[in-house]
Design an enzyme around this catalytic site. Structure first.
Site, PDB file in Angstrom:
ATOM      1  N   ALA A  63       1.806  -1.150   8.198  1.00 49.51           N
ATOM      2  CA  ALA A  63       2.849  -2.174   8.154  1.00 49.51           C
ATOM      3  C   ALA A  63       2.747  -2.975   9.448  1.00 49.51           C
ATOM      4  O   ALA A  63       2.226  -2.487  10.458  1.00 49.51           O
ATOM      5  CB  ALA A  63       4.214  -1.508   8.032  1.00 49.51           C
ATOM      6  N   GLY A 108       1.092   2.346   6.647  1.00 53.41           N
ATOM      7  CA  GLY A 108       1.291   1.694   5.350  1.00 53.41           C
ATOM      8  C   GLY A 108      -0.011   1.524   4.559  1.00 53.41           C
ATOM      9  O   GLY A 108       0.026   1.397   3.330  1.00 53.41           O
ATOM     10  N   GLU A 111      -0.517   4.760   2.939  1.00 54.58           N
ATOM     11  CA  GLU A 111       0.571   4.887   1.963  1.00 54.58           C
ATOM     12  C   GLU A 111       0.320   4.043   0.709  1.00 54.58           C
ATOM     13  O   GLU A 111       0.568   4.500  -0.407  1.00 54.58           O
ATOM     14  CB  GLU A 111       1.897   4.487   2.623  1.00 54.58           C
ATOM     15  CG  GLU A 111       2.352   5.526   3.653  1.00 54.58           C
ATOM     16  CD  GLU A 111       3.504   5.047   4.523  1.00 54.58           C
ATOM     17  OE1 GLU A 111       3.388   3.959   5.130  1.00 54.58           O
ATOM     18  OE2 GLU A 111       4.526   5.742   4.604  1.00 54.58           O
ATOM     19  N   GLU A 131       2.705   6.905  12.624  1.00 53.93           N
ATOM     20  CA  GLU A 131       4.061   6.392  12.881  1.00 53.93           C
ATOM     21  C   GLU A 131       4.805   7.093  14.012  1.00 53.93           C
ATOM     22  O   GLU A 131       5.489   6.432  14.794  1.00 53.93           O
ATOM     23  CB  GLU A 131       4.906   6.455  11.598  1.00 53.93           C
ATOM     24  CG  GLU A 131       4.542   5.402  10.568  1.00 53.93           C
ATOM     25  CD  GLU A 131       3.434   5.833   9.619  1.00 53.93           C
ATOM     26  OE1 GLU A 131       2.777   6.876   9.880  1.00 53.93           O
ATOM     27  OE2 GLU A 131       3.217   5.142   8.612  1.00 53.93           O
TER      28      GLU A 131
HETATM   29  N1  CAA Z   1       0.433  -4.525  12.648  1.00 57.75           N
HETATM   30  C1  CAA Z   1       0.244  -5.717  13.229  1.00 57.75           C
HETATM   31  N2  CAA Z   1      -0.920  -6.122  13.749  1.00 57.75           N
HETATM   32  C2  CAA Z   1      -1.953  -5.252  13.684  1.00 57.75           C
HETATM   33  C3  CAA Z   1      -1.824  -3.979  13.100  1.00 57.75           C
HETATM   34  C4  CAA Z   1      -0.571  -3.620  12.554  1.00 57.75           C
HETATM   35  N3  CAA Z   1      -0.351  -2.455  11.941  1.00 57.75           N
HETATM   36  N4  CAA Z   1      -3.002  -3.350  13.217  1.00 57.75           N
HETATM   37  C5  CAA Z   1      -3.841  -4.184  13.836  1.00 57.75           C
HETATM   38  N5  CAA Z   1      -3.220  -5.352  14.128  1.00 57.75           N
HETATM   39  C6  CAA Z   1      -3.757  -6.526  14.802  1.00 57.75           C
HETATM   40  C7  CAA Z   1      -3.873  -6.308  16.316  1.00 57.75           C
HETATM   41  O1  CAA Z   1      -2.630  -6.516  16.943  1.00 57.75           O
HETATM   42  C8  CAA Z   1      -4.917  -7.314  16.677  1.00 57.75           C
HETATM   43  O2  CAA Z   1      -4.301  -8.592  16.730  1.00 57.75           O
HETATM   44  P1  CAA Z   1      -4.724  -9.644  17.897  1.00 57.75           P
HETATM   45  O3  CAA Z   1      -6.170  -9.934  17.638  1.00 57.75           O
HETATM   46  O4  CAA Z   1      -3.821 -10.805  17.637  1.00 57.75           O
HETATM   47  O5  CAA Z   1      -4.489  -8.946  19.186  1.00 57.75           O
HETATM   48  C9  CAA Z   1      -5.843  -7.325  15.467  1.00 57.75           C
HETATM   49  O6  CAA Z   1      -5.087  -6.747  14.398  1.00 57.75           O
HETATM   50  C10 CAA Z   1      -7.078  -6.466  15.665  1.00 57.75           C
HETATM   51  O7  CAA Z   1      -6.647  -5.185  16.061  1.00 57.75           O
HETATM   52  P2  CAA Z   1      -7.209  -4.437  17.374  1.00 57.75           P
HETATM   53  O8  CAA Z   1      -7.619  -5.424  18.412  1.00 57.75           O
HETATM   54  O9  CAA Z   1      -6.196  -3.404  17.756  1.00 57.75           O
HETATM   55  O10 CAA Z   1      -8.516  -3.763  16.768  1.00 57.75           O
HETATM   56  P3  CAA Z   1      -9.225  -2.434  17.264  1.00 57.75           P
HETATM   57  O11 CAA Z   1     -10.524  -2.369  16.542  1.00 57.75           O
HETATM   58  O12 CAA Z   1      -9.231  -2.327  18.725  1.00 57.75           O
HETATM   59  O13 CAA Z   1      -8.280  -1.241  16.713  1.00 57.75           O
HETATM   60  C11 CAA Z   1      -6.900  -0.123  15.099  1.00 57.75           C
HETATM   61  C12 CAA Z   1      -8.108  -1.050  15.328  1.00 57.75           C
HETATM   62  C13 CAA Z   1      -7.248   1.294  15.613  1.00 57.75           C
HETATM   63  C14 CAA Z   1      -6.664  -0.052  13.587  1.00 57.75           C
HETATM   64  C15 CAA Z   1      -5.669  -0.665  15.838  1.00 57.75           C
HETATM   65  O14 CAA Z   1      -5.509  -2.039  15.508  1.00 57.75           O
HETATM   66  C16 CAA Z   1      -4.391   0.047  15.506  1.00 57.75           C
HETATM   67  O15 CAA Z   1      -4.166   1.144  15.986  1.00 57.75           O
HETATM   68  N6  CAA Z   1      -3.538  -0.595  14.665  1.00 57.75           N
HETATM   69  C17 CAA Z   1      -2.244  -0.062  14.355  1.00 57.75           C
HETATM   70  C18 CAA Z   1      -2.354   1.085  13.348  1.00 57.75           C
HETATM   71  C19 CAA Z   1      -0.977   1.662  13.083  1.00 57.75           C
HETATM   72  O16 CAA Z   1      -0.333   2.211  13.956  1.00 57.75           O
HETATM   73  N7  CAA Z   1      -0.542   1.558  11.815  1.00 57.75           N
HETATM   74  C20 CAA Z   1       0.739   2.068  11.398  1.00 57.75           C
HETATM   75  C21 CAA Z   1       1.774   1.003  11.465  1.00 57.75           C
HETATM   76  S1  CAA Z   1       3.377   1.629  11.226  1.00 57.75           S
HETATM   77  C22 CAA Z   1       3.580   1.733   9.559  1.00 57.75           C
HETATM   78  O17 CAA Z   1       2.683   1.485   8.776  1.00 57.75           O
HETATM   79  C23 CAA Z   1       4.953   2.128   9.131  1.00 57.75           C
HETATM   80  C24 CAA Z   1       5.153   2.449   7.710  1.00 57.75           C
HETATM   81  O18 CAA Z   1       4.842   3.523   7.259  1.00 57.75           O
HETATM   82  C25 CAA Z   1       5.835   1.509   6.852  1.00 57.75           C
END
Ligand code: CAA
Length: 261
Positions: A63, A108, A111, A131
């Protein structure tokens, strides 16, 4: 549509979540568009769906953390409901949905894949529920579907530790059915979808309904759900044709496509 691409290929359709700059993260617009896309699927023609993400790196990275960062308690609950409503629509969609996971399937992303009928992935796929590292619980069904799919012990370990797992481990614990190279993933998904689309469509739909509804019921009730859906098939042209074709000993005869009636 800004973030969803939908393509119909004969008897099956491919939904691609296409927000590559944010690794296909699910914001409200993506969820709304996915909902609208499902509503628009032509169920007279399409007999199976594939859900995938755009690009080589990510299926869905979760998400949208930016959108969630400022939510209040009530808004957080409403955002959870928004995701849950769409994912439930996917889970109970009348035709099968295959998740073709082409990279990160986090939060998400994991999920949404679990709301599909089954999952196949590429060898670079990464799964996890990160999360608790962000100060929240999984909010789009992760606490419920992961435990049902891989068992409570493994689900609790993954969710409490927020540790990601790779494709081979996802295969070992039964989260995915098969792992392919990145190049092979979509051809394999399309071959499966086409294979499903060839079978009697009402029977396939009834199987999905029987499995889904039966899993939520006690066995005595579940078996009655099956009996009813089994019986319903005998009112279809497809059953009459399918069985007559088998019983016809003429080896030259070519099987016609099922008519969906
Ligand atoms: N939400 C918003 N933006 C996201 C995102 C997310 N979940 N995941 C990645 N992005 C964005 C980054 O912010 C980045 O944007 P910018 O270029 O504008 O900075 C772009 O995507 C590329 O990401 P990274 O530079 O971080 O890429 P990376 O290769 O270094 O890392 C990754 C990849 C390990 C997937 C890392 O992006 C990451 O950890 N993302 C978050 C994963 C996460 O925590 N997901 C769970 C979200 S909470 C949820 O889903 C709640 C629920 O159950 C409803």
């Amino acid at each position: 549509m800004e973030f969803i691409v939908y393509e119909q290929k004969g008897g099956y359709g491919i939904i691609t979540i296409s927000r590559e700059k944010a690794l296909n993260a699910l914001n409200s617009t993506v969820l709304d568009e996915l909902d609208q896309t499902l509503d628009a699927v032509n169920l007279d023609e399409v007999r199976c769906l594939i859900l995938t993400g755009a690009g080589q790196k990510s299926f869905v990275a979760g998400a949208d953390i930016g959108e969630m960062s400022t939510l209040t308690k009530a808004e957080g609950e409403a955002f959870g409901k928004k995701g849950n409503d769409v994912f439930r629509k996917l889970e109970t969609f009348p035709i099968p949905v295959i998740a073709a996971i082409n990279g990160f399937a986090l939060g998400g992303g994991c999920e949404i894949s679990m709301s599909c009928d089954f999952r196949i992935c590429s060898d670079n796929a990464v799964f996890g529920q990160p999360e608790v590292g962000l100060g929240i619980t999984p909010g789009f069904g992760g606490t419920q579907r992961l435990a049902r799919l891989v068992g409570a012990g493994m689900a609790k370990q993954m969710i409490y530790t927020a540790r990601n797992i790779k494709a081979d481990e996802a295969l070992r614990i039964g989260l995915v059915n098969a792992v392919y190279t990145q190049e092979e993933l979509m051809p394999a998904a399309e071959k499966m979808a086409a294979g499903i689309a060839k079978n009697a469509p009402i029977a396939v739909r009834n199987c999905k309904k029987a499995i889904n509804e039966g899993l939520d019921a006690a066995m005595d009730e579940a078996i009655v759900i099956e009996e009813k859906l089994f019986g319903d098939c005998f009112e279809t042209e497809d059953q009459k044709y399918g069985m007559a074709f088998f019983l016809d000993k003429n080896k030259e005869k070519v099987k016609e496509p099922f008519k969906n009636c």
